[in-house]
Design a protein around this motif. Sequence first.
Motif, PDB file in Angstrom:
ATOM      1  N   THR A 117      -8.579   6.844  13.068  1.00 20.81           N
ATOM      2  CA  THR A 117      -9.842   7.564  13.218  1.00 20.81           C
ATOM      3  C   THR A 117     -10.494   7.773  11.858  1.00 20.81           C
ATOM      4  O   THR A 117     -11.704   7.741  11.726  1.00 20.81           O
ATOM      5  CB  THR A 117      -9.601   8.916  13.918  1.00 20.81           C
ATOM      6  N   LYS A 118      -9.691   7.986  10.836  1.00 17.79           N
ATOM      7  CA  LYS A 118     -10.228   8.146   9.480  1.00 17.79           C
ATOM      8  C   LYS A 118      -9.324   7.413   8.494  1.00 17.79           C
ATOM      9  O   LYS A 118      -8.149   7.167   8.783  1.00 17.79           O
ATOM     10  CB  LYS A 118     -10.357   9.629   9.107  1.00 17.79           C
ATOM     11  N   GLY A 119      -9.894   7.051   7.350  1.00 18.22           N
ATOM     12  CA  GLY A 119      -9.099   6.461   6.276  1.00 18.22           C
ATOM     13  C   GLY A 119      -9.056   4.944   6.229  1.00 18.22           C
ATOM     14  O   GLY A 119      -8.519   4.375   5.279  1.00 18.22           O
ATOM     15  N   LYS A 120      -9.636   4.269   7.240  1.00 16.27           N
ATOM     16  CA  LYS A 120      -9.559   2.794   7.269  1.00 16.27           C
ATOM     17  C   LYS A 120     -10.210   2.178   6.036  1.00 16.27           C
ATOM     18  O   LYS A 120      -9.638   1.297   5.388  1.00 16.27           O
ATOM     19  CB  LYS A 120     -10.260   2.243   8.523  1.00 16.27           C
ATOM     20  N   THR A 121     -11.427   2.613   5.738  1.00 11.30           N
ATOM     21  CA  THR A 121     -12.179   1.991   4.640  1.00 11.30           C
ATOM     22  C   THR A 121     -11.487   2.209   3.309  1.00 11.30           C
ATOM     23  O   THR A 121     -11.297   1.271   2.519  1.00 11.30           O
ATOM     24  CB  THR A 121     -13.612   2.560   4.594  1.00 11.30           C
ATOM     25  N   THR A 122     -11.109   3.464   3.035  1.00 13.22           N
ATOM     26  CA  THR A 122     -10.472   3.771   1.752  1.00 13.22           C
ATOM     27  C   THR A 122      -9.163   3.001   1.591  1.00 13.22           C
ATOM     28  O   THR A 122      -8.907   2.401   0.542  1.00 13.22           O
ATOM     29  CB  THR A 122     -10.231   5.286   1.645  1.00 13.22           C
ATOM     30  N   SER A 123      -8.347   2.983   2.637  1.00 11.88           N
ATOM     31  CA  SER A 123      -7.072   2.248   2.570  1.00 11.88           C
ATOM     32  C   SER A 123      -7.312   0.762   2.324  1.00 11.88           C
ATOM     33  O   SER A 123      -6.598   0.130   1.535  1.00 11.88           O
ATOM     34  CB  SER A 123      -6.289   2.443   3.864  1.00 11.88           C
ATOM     35  N   ALA A 124      -8.321   0.205   3.004  1.00  8.06           N
ATOM     36  CA  ALA A 124      -8.622  -1.220   2.848  1.00  8.06           C
ATOM     37  C   ALA A 124      -9.063  -1.530   1.415  1.00  8.06           C
ATOM     38  O   ALA A 124      -8.616  -2.519   0.812  1.00  8.06           O
ATOM     39  CB  ALA A 124      -9.699  -1.642   3.845  1.00  8.06           C
ATOM     40  N   TYR A 317       1.931   7.249  -9.133  1.00  6.56           N
ATOM     41  CA  TYR A 317       0.629   6.607  -8.923  1.00  6.56           C
ATOM     42  C   TYR A 317      -0.495   7.603  -9.217  1.00  6.56           C
ATOM     43  O   TYR A 317      -0.343   8.809  -8.996  1.00  6.56           O
ATOM     44  CB  TYR A 317       0.497   6.100  -7.480  1.00  6.56           C
ATOM     45  N   THR A 318      -1.615   7.059  -9.701  1.00  5.30           N
ATOM     46  CA  THR A 318      -2.802   7.871  -9.981  1.00  5.30           C
ATOM     47  C   THR A 318      -4.005   7.238  -9.292  1.00  5.30           C
ATOM     48  O   THR A 318      -4.189   6.020  -9.346  1.00  5.30           O
ATOM     49  CB  THR A 318      -3.065   7.948 -11.497  1.00  5.30           C
ATOM     50  N   LEU A 319      -4.800   8.076  -8.637  1.00  2.20           N
ATOM     51  CA  LEU A 319      -6.027   7.628  -7.973  1.00  2.20           C
ATOM     52  C   LEU A 319      -7.230   8.253  -8.658  1.00  2.20           C
ATOM     53  O   LEU A 319      -7.190   9.418  -9.056  1.00  2.20           O
ATOM     54  CB  LEU A 319      -6.035   8.049  -6.496  1.00  2.20           C
ATOM     55  N   ASN A 329      -3.884   7.559   2.326  1.00  2.00           N
ATOM     56  CA  ASN A 329      -4.500   6.232   2.280  1.00  2.00           C
ATOM     57  C   ASN A 329      -3.893   5.377   1.172  1.00  2.00           C
ATOM     58  O   ASN A 329      -3.640   4.179   1.367  1.00  2.00           O
ATOM     59  CB  ASN A 329      -6.011   6.369   2.062  1.00  2.00           C
ATOM     60  N   GLY A 330      -3.656   5.998   0.012  1.00  2.00           N
ATOM     61  CA  GLY A 330      -3.075   5.277  -1.112  1.00  2.00           C
ATOM     62  C   GLY A 330      -1.656   4.823  -0.815  1.00  2.00           C
ATOM     63  O   GLY A 330      -1.269   3.682  -1.128  1.00  2.00           O
ATOM     64  N   SER A 331      -0.862   5.695  -0.199  1.00  2.00           N
ATOM     65  CA  SER A 331       0.521   5.332   0.135  1.00  2.00           C
ATOM     66  C   SER A 331       0.546   4.155   1.104  1.00  2.00           C
ATOM     67  O   SER A 331       1.346   3.221   0.947  1.00  2.00           O
ATOM     68  CB  SER A 331       1.243   6.538   0.751  1.00  2.00           C
ATOM     69  N   VAL A 354      -9.853   2.266  -8.303  1.00  2.00           N
ATOM     70  CA  VAL A 354     -10.633   1.887  -7.117  1.00  2.00           C
ATOM     71  C   VAL A 354     -11.548   3.035  -6.702  1.00  2.00           C
ATOM     72  O   VAL A 354     -11.116   4.176  -6.587  1.00  2.00           O
ATOM     73  CB  VAL A 354      -9.694   1.506  -5.952  1.00  2.00           C
ATOM     74  N   THR A 355     -12.807   2.711  -6.474  1.00  2.00           N
ATOM     75  CA  THR A 355     -13.751   3.666  -5.884  1.00  2.00           C
ATOM     76  C   THR A 355     -14.465   2.960  -4.730  1.00  2.00           C
ATOM     77  O   THR A 355     -14.526   1.729  -4.691  1.00  2.00           O
ATOM     78  CB  THR A 355     -14.795   4.159  -6.900  1.00  2.00           C
ATOM     79  N   ILE A 356     -14.995   3.742  -3.806  1.00  2.00           N
ATOM     80  CA  ILE A 356     -15.665   3.193  -2.629  1.00  2.00           C
ATOM     81  C   ILE A 356     -17.033   3.841  -2.508  1.00  2.00           C
ATOM     82  O   ILE A 356     -17.131   5.063  -2.545  1.00  2.00           O
ATOM     83  CB  ILE A 356     -14.840   3.440  -1.341  1.00  2.00           C
ATOM     84  N   PRO A 357     -18.094   3.040  -2.389  1.00  2.00           N
ATOM     85  CA  PRO A 357     -19.429   3.622  -2.249  1.00  2.00           C
ATOM     86  C   PRO A 357     -19.477   4.607  -1.072  1.00  2.00           C
ATOM     87  O   PRO A 357     -19.083   4.276   0.040  1.00  2.00           O
ATOM     88  CB  PRO A 357     -20.322   2.405  -1.977  1.00  2.00           C
TER      89      PRO A 357
END
Length: 516
Positions: A117-124, A317-319, A329-331, A354-357
């Motif tokens: 439901t959430k997190g698909k874009t960021t994980s991708a 890890y650092t985001l 999402n990172g894991s 990594v950043t996402i618009p």
Amino acid sequence: MSISLNTCILILKEHHLLKSSAVQDTVPTKMDYISYDSRDIQTNTLFFCKGAGFRPTYLSMAKSNGAICYVAEQPFPEGKGMHALVVRDVTKAMALLSAAFFRFPQDDLFLVAFTGTKGKTTSAYFLKGIFDQMNGGKTALFSSVNDVVGPKPEDTFKSSLTTPESLDLFRDMRKAVDNGMTHLVMEVSSQAYKKNRVFGLTYDLGFFLNITPDHIGPNEHPNFADYLHCKLQLLVNSRKCIINAETDHFSEVYAAATTTTNPDSIFLFSREGYQNPELKVPVDFIFKSEETDLIETRFKLFCASDKAKHLAINGDYTLQMLGDFNEINGSAAIIGAGLGGATHEQAASGIRHVTIPGRMETEMTKDHGMVVVDYAHNKASMMALMGFMRKEFDNPKIIVVVGAPGDKGVSRRPGFSQSLSAFADKAFLTTDDPGFEDPMDIAEEIDAGIDHSKVDVTIELDRKKAIHEAIKMSGKGDVVLICGKGADAFQKIRGVNTPYPSDIVVARNVIKELEK
């Protein structure tokens, strides 16, 4: 590229989709182009009669423009003189024949899919960042923000659907393969399975991030059971399954994975200390928060089980992206990278910047606190976002600008009311892709469910003005959350994509004006 009529018939028969066929002796049997759009036809085109809005006149147009064969769920007089393939399900037929027409490009890609439901874009995006570190930038991406099919600027373009129509999906996969891409990371929506956009695809890795009620309405899923069923199909069609052990309905999710996948190829992850009575199997990976500040998020990932210890991804890890939900999402992305052969060094380096618009874009101001633009567009993501801000930043005043889209996601609106009542101090209800609905009606519907003893509400339908007022009223230590539209540079109003600068551009302009 081409496909023969005989090949089409064989494929449809193999999958028990062909009801009848009519072959014309005087018409070529080799199709050199395929389309489901009567305006996009070339000589010797295979044409699919699909969609709720399909009208026979479209077939007439396609025929006059050069289509020689049509695929449909019923015969049409307008197709007289053409080859006709009458099938049980035209969307399944289109997926199978498109894959064949474009020479099965999925076979030349390491294919990874995320659902949730959430997190698909960021994980991708996170996983693409790591794979690019491994393969020298040869990772294609299909996401709800951008699609990437090659290394050149023109190979990156705005996506129209989270998961494209099957014909477009296989065409873009073929482009990616021809451009030298070796990996493909994609989001798979529940609608992709509902509409058979990914029918016939098998993924090397399939991720299930979470599930909460969403996308339930007259134009989407009739109920939650249907929504969950469609989401679970991704696990059924994956060679290895990676599941967030903290997801709701865990037992059903895990059971779906085991229908086609050996438990040795199912991997679970969760945060440290998580307990779930439904969890009858050990968790393979555990992540632990280290520190979050206004700039970055730091966490550790542990390989806990024997099968997890074969991967070299244990460590720190650092985001660049904030939010404890981004540790999830990172894991997920790091585990996927490990299963794809990445080392800790490659994963840590690839995910670091990594950043996402439109996802957790932050602006620090001198006198108006922190401004955050995020795509949060349902109860789960709103609660996660506001809960994180409340917990991490010393109980700040939270000012939220949000609206709900029209014509879809009607079931989300009570969730907006509930999340605002739980965490917001001030809410500006505004316009967000109203479609053919009245934006005031949408705002008033959300407002009616808000506890006004906890939240001060202003309805301001001009989105730019709402953002301006929210930032203007905020002080040092406050947080302004601008939710819903993310990086979208348009508003969908009465069937027209009306230009809009995007939330982050509007916010930056407001900050510049206020801090002159």
